[in-house]
Motif scaffolding. Structure first.
Motif, mmCIF file in Angstrom:
data_model
loop_
_atom_site.group_PDB
_atom_site.id
_atom_site.type_symbol
_atom_site.label_atom_id
_atom_site.label_comp_id
_atom_site.label_asym_id
_atom_site.label_seq_id
_atom_site.Cartn_x
_atom_site.Cartn_y
_atom_site.Cartn_z
ATOM 1 N N ARG A 293 0.842 -1.200 0.000
ATOM 2 C CA ARG A 293 0.000 0.000 0.000
ATOM 3 C C ARG A 293 0.877 1.250 0.000
ATOM 4 O O ARG A 293 0.633 2.204 -0.743
ATOM 5 N N GLY A 294 1.899 1.225 0.818
ATOM 6 C CA GLY A 294 2.830 2.365 0.872
ATOM 7 C C GLY A 294 3.509 2.598 -0.473
ATOM 8 O O GLY A 294 3.670 3.741 -0.917
ATOM 9 N N LEU A 295 3.883 1.508 -1.123
ATOM 10 C CA LEU A 295 4.517 1.650 -2.444
ATOM 11 C C LEU A 295 3.531 2.181 -3.469
ATOM 12 O O LEU A 295 3.896 2.971 -4.354
ATOM 13 N N GLY A 296 2.285 1.724 -3.372
ATOM 14 C CA GLY A 296 1.251 2.219 -4.286
ATOM 15 C C GLY A 296 1.079 3.731 -4.138
ATOM 16 O O GLY A 296 0.928 4.454 -5.126
ATOM 17 N N ASP A 297 1.153 4.217 -2.890
ATOM 18 C CA ASP A 297 1.042 5.659 -2.654
ATOM 19 C C ASP A 297 2.219 6.394 -3.313
ATOM 20 O O ASP A 297 2.045 7.438 -3.937
ATOM 21 N N LEU A 298 3.418 5.816 -3.158
ATOM 22 C CA LEU A 298 4.594 6.443 -3.780
ATOM 23 C C LEU A 298 4.472 6.418 -5.305
ATOM 24 O O LEU A 298 4.821 7.383 -5.993
ATOM 25 N N ALA A 299 3.957 5.307 -5.814
ATOM 26 C CA ALA A 299 3.823 5.177 -7.277
ATOM 27 C C ALA A 299 2.871 6.239 -7.832
ATOM 28 O O ALA A 299 3.088 6.783 -8.919
ATOM 29 N N ALA A 300 1.819 6.537 -7.060
ATOM 30 C CA ALA A 300 0.869 7.570 -7.506
ATOM 31 C C ALA A 300 1.498 8.965 -7.423
ATOM 32 O O ALA A 300 1.257 9.823 -8.265
ATOM 33 N N LYS A 301 2.331 9.154 -6.422
ATOM 34 C CA LYS A 301 2.952 10.466 -6.194
ATOM 35 C C LYS A 301 4.054 10.757 -7.225
ATOM 36 O O LYS A 301 4.297 11.907 -7.575
ATOM 37 N N TYR A 302 4.732 9.705 -7.686
ATOM 38 C CA TYR A 302 5.876 9.885 -8.589
ATOM 39 C C TYR A 302 5.660 9.051 -9.859
ATOM 40 O O TYR A 302 6.247 7.975 -10.024
ATOM 41 N N GLY B 241 -2.292 -0.446 -6.757
ATOM 42 C CA GLY B 241 -1.891 0.699 -7.597
ATOM 43 C C GLY B 241 -0.495 0.584 -8.172
ATOM 44 O O GLY B 241 0.167 1.590 -8.439
ATOM 45 N N LEU B 242 -0.051 -0.673 -8.371
ATOM 46 C CA LEU B 242 1.329 -0.873 -8.840
ATOM 47 C C LEU B 242 1.410 -1.296 -10.304
ATOM 48 O O LEU B 242 2.448 -1.776 -10.759
ATOM 49 N N MET B 243 0.315 -1.138 -11.021
ATOM 50 C CA MET B 243 0.358 -1.404 -12.462
ATOM 51 C C MET B 243 0.044 -0.110 -13.201
ATOM 52 O O MET B 243 -1.045 0.441 -13.059
ATOM 53 N N ARG B 244 0.996 0.310 -13.965
ATOM 54 C CA ARG B 244 0.825 1.529 -14.756
ATOM 55 C C ARG B 244 1.949 1.551 -15.781
ATOM 56 O O ARG B 244 2.767 0.642 -15.841
ATOM 57 N N LYS B 245 2.002 2.625 -16.590
ATOM 58 C CA LYS B 245 3.135 2.789 -17.503
ATOM 59 C C LYS B 245 4.405 2.797 -16.663
ATOM 60 O O LYS B 245 4.406 3.266 -15.521
ATOM 61 N N ARG B 246 5.476 2.299 -17.239
ATOM 62 C CA ARG B 246 6.766 2.196 -16.547
ATOM 63 C C ARG B 246 6.744 1.151 -15.436
ATOM 64 O O ARG B 246 7.577 1.208 -14.521
ATOM 65 N N SER B 247 5.757 0.246 -15.445
ATOM 66 C CA SER B 247 5.866 -0.893 -14.525
ATOM 67 C C SER B 247 6.229 -2.120 -15.348
ATOM 68 O O SER B 247 5.680 -2.356 -16.418
ATOM 69 N N VAL B 248 7.206 -2.868 -14.823
ATOM 70 C CA VAL B 248 7.762 -4.007 -15.557
ATOM 71 C C VAL B 248 7.692 -5.241 -14.664
ATOM 72 O O VAL B 248 8.287 -5.259 -13.580
ATOM 73 N N TYR B 249 6.961 -6.236 -15.116
ATOM 74 C CA TYR B 249 6.769 -7.465 -14.341
ATOM 75 C C TYR B 249 7.527 -8.620 -14.984
ATOM 76 O O TYR B 249 7.274 -8.972 -16.132
ATOM 77 N N ALA B 250 8.461 -9.178 -14.221
ATOM 78 C CA ALA B 250 9.278 -10.264 -14.751
ATOM 79 C C ALA B 250 8.471 -11.552 -14.805
ATOM 80 O O ALA B 250 7.690 -11.843 -13.896
ATOM 81 N N HIS B 251 8.653 -12.285 -15.878
ATOM 82 C CA HIS B 251 8.158 -13.643 -16.139
ATOM 83 C C HIS B 251 6.770 -13.664 -16.795
ATOM 84 O O HIS B 251 6.667 -14.057 -17.954
ATOM 85 N N CYS B 252 5.716 -13.373 -16.074
ATOM 86 C CA CYS B 252 4.367 -13.349 -16.706
ATOM 87 C C CYS B 252 4.099 -14.623 -17.509
ATOM 88 O O CYS B 252 3.538 -14.561 -18.610
#
Ligand code: GUN
Ligand code: ZN
Length: 445
Positions: A218-227, A264-275
């Motif tokens: 959740r904390g990372l999601g907040d940072l991701a939205a802020k930056y 909130g951790l999926m957006r442009k500039r998010s890269v998920y390994a493997h999939c």
């Protein structure tokens, strides 16, 4: 300072379909020089005879370096690699989770010490460059010292490099486990310290959902939205045991991938390994969010994780690009990764015929497509299209001088190539670091 090269020059057409995107100027000219910000970029590129007059008029004093037997190609882009796992390559284990417990976490513990991290960072960056990798999105460890060490070394080498502190506040041992509040504070401080400094970029880096608490995500999601221009990197849907575990920890989520979206951790500039083990809904979500998959074929074959489904990913219109995933991956060499990706495409033959259905044939990924996935396509997946991964005008001047006769067999086989695809494929199949005669990194003038 302006520099000019005359050689065979490989570049990519950003608008073209990947399997027809490569272009080889048999007698090409590449001119690099400083842009308005003082960074060396491509100023001219194309057929020597078409550009020679203009070049001489613009730069009457510049001598052209003539390399008729060499190919100049864009530097490779590695979309997922772990710098602290250089010494973990080739560690035998039953699969992902025992491999993490037996080898990866014990090695990563050592990166609490700045001097250990510094020597590992220096070796890692030298190894990237030796293999022709000029841009990388890489994991560090959970220790602040590991992030500082890698950024410091990348800055020294003028490398375009994106990394970040790995976050993992549960389900991992003492020595690598961090503390929720502090991990978020450290992340934001490191981001301010390094993001957009010279050629460096920051990535919010939750290791994977099973090692992160709800509060940490959740904390990372907040940072991701802020930056929004900071990258996000993590792992998803790599291994069957890992997926079962993730779903047991997040029972409310429709799928493992959905966990990241919920925070909130999926957006442009998010890269998920493997999939690897995604379904159609997941792939549609990847597309809708503008997220990209880092495809790690040597790692997936080595750890027995499964096969990335190129066909389903294309049908969904999902972005993906190639990655070494060292140390689950077995090589820093983009040639090895491209060849492994080719095998993976081949391996997706379904035996439906024997179950009364239609057979699905394996794919034969084209050499141009494979090369694109590790250069211009990889840059696009990172949101760096037109910045790196290509030799079009304005791109940062990171490039390779390839010697297609670097070994007796390469010399024989590439001499026989009758098309661009044949030439690229000979290098993909037979190539390694010996092909890279020189890696040139864009300098600040
Ligand atoms: N999932 C979580 N951590 C890792 C890692 O270090 N390597 C791979 N391949 N998968 C992971
Ligand atoms: Zn990884």
């Amino acid at each position: 300072m302006v520099k000019a090269y005359r050689a065979r020059i490989l570049s990519f057409d950003a608008q073209a379909e990947p399997s027809r995107s490569a272009r080889l100027d048999e007698d090409g000219l590449l001119v690099v020089g400083a842009n308005a910000q003082g960074r060396q970029v491509v100023q001219m590129v194309g057929d020597y005879n078409l550009l020679a007059d203009e070049f001489k008029a613009r730069h009457p004093d510049v001598t052209v370096q003539h390399l008729p037997d060499r190919i100049i190609a864009p530097g490779f882009v590695d979309t997922h690699v772990h710098y602290p796992q250089t010494d973990v390559i080739g560690s035998p284990a039953e699969g992902l989770l025992p491999w993490l417990d037996s080898y990866t976490f014990p090695e990563e513990k050592r990166f609490v010490a700045g001097d250990y991290a510094a020597q590992a960072a220096a070796f890692f960056i030298a190894e990237l460059l030796r293999n022709g990798v000029t841009t990388a999105l890489t994991f560090a460890t959970s220790h602040v010292a590991s992030v500082d060490a890698l950024f410091t070394e990348a800055q020294k080498n003028n490398l375009r490099l994106i990394t970040g502190k790995c976050l993992q506040d549960r389900n991992c041992p003492d020595g690598v486990r961090d503390e929720t509040e502090q991990s978020l504070i450290d992340t934001e401080l490191l981001m301010h310290k390094w993001h957009d400094v010279d050629r460096l970029g920051y990535a919010f880096t939750p290791r994977f959902a099973p090692s992160c608490s709800d509060a940490q995500l959740r904390g990372l999601g907040d940072l991701a939205a802020k930056y929004p221009d900071v990258w996000i990197q993590s792992h998803v849907a790599e291994n069957v045991e890992e997926i079962t575990w993730a779903l047991s920890l997040f029972p409310q989520a429709r799928s493992y991938l959905q966990v990241y979206d919920d925070f909130g951790l999926m957006r442009k500039r998010s890269v998920y390994a493997h999939c690897i083990h995604l379904d159609a809904v997941d792939r549609a979500l990847m597309k809708a969010r503008g997220a990209a998959a880092a495809v790690c074929p040597t790692s997936n074959l080595f750890l027995g994780s499964g096969y990335f489904d190129y066909r389903a990913s294309d049908e969904a219109g999902m972005q993906y690009a190639l990655a070494s995933d060292v140390g689950g991956g077995t090589s820093f060499s983009p040639f090895h990764t491209m060849l492994a990706a080719y095998y993976v495409g081949r391996a997706t033959v379904k035996t439906a015929l024997f179950q009364g259905g239609q057979p699905k044939l394996g794919m034969s990924l084209s050499p141009q497509n494979l090369w694109w996935q590790h250069t211009a396509g990889a840059a696009k997946a990172l949101g760096l299209e037109g910045v790196v991964g290509n030799l079009s005008v304005g791109c940062e001047a990171d490039f390779l001088i390839l010697n297609p006769a670097a070994t007796p067999l390469l010399a024989r086989r590439t001499a026989r190539a009758e098309s661009l695809d044949e030439l690229l494929f000979a290098m993909i199949v037979l190539g390694d670091d010996r092909l890279i005669e020189k890696t040139v990194i864009s300098q600040a003038d």
